[in-house]
Design a protein around this motif. Structure first.
Motif, PDB file in Angstrom:
ATOM      1  N   LEU A  21      39.891  27.660  71.217  1.00  0.00           N
ATOM      2  CA  LEU A  21      39.984  26.671  72.280  1.00  0.00           C
ATOM      3  C   LEU A  21      38.966  26.950  73.371  1.00  0.00           C
ATOM      4  N   ALA A  25      40.641  22.817  77.031  1.00  0.00           N
ATOM      5  CA  ALA A  25      41.672  22.553  76.023  1.00  0.00           C
ATOM      6  C   ALA A  25      42.854  23.495  76.214  1.00  0.00           C
ATOM      7  N   LEU A  66      40.863  14.501  71.998  1.00  0.00           N
ATOM      8  CA  LEU A  66      41.389  15.805  71.600  1.00  0.00           C
ATOM      9  C   LEU A  66      42.891  15.726  71.344  1.00  0.00           C
TER      10      LEU A  66
END
Length: 83
Positions: A21, A25, A66
């Motif tokens: 990540l 995120a 995402l």
């Protein structure tokens, strides 16, 4: 060295997957895990404000994509729709 931000999840087929990540995120998933009753868009806008982002719409657009990827992979069940 910078910390490694990893997400591990087990898919519906039982296979474990590892995802590295980025910091945004990671913070988005952390915010979602805190259980605030907010839409995905409002979470993303708050994250953009927290980080001082100048192009909030770009953060929201990338974050929505995402979240959709995470939803289709079974990582998140979904988020609330914006009012």
């Amino acid at each position: 060295p910078a910390p490694a931000l990893l997400l591990l999840h087990r898919g519906a087929d039982g296979v474990v997957a590892f995802h590295e990540l980025g910091p945004l995120a990671f913070h988005l998933l952390h915010r979602l895990g805190e259980g605030e009753a907010a839409s995905g868009e409002s979470q993303l806008r708050a994250l953009a404000a927290d980080t001082g982002a100048t192009d909030v719409d770009a953060i929201v657009d990338a974050g929505v994509a995402l979240l959709e990827t995470y939803r289709s992979s079974g990582i998140v069940l979904g988020t609330r729709k914006a009012a």
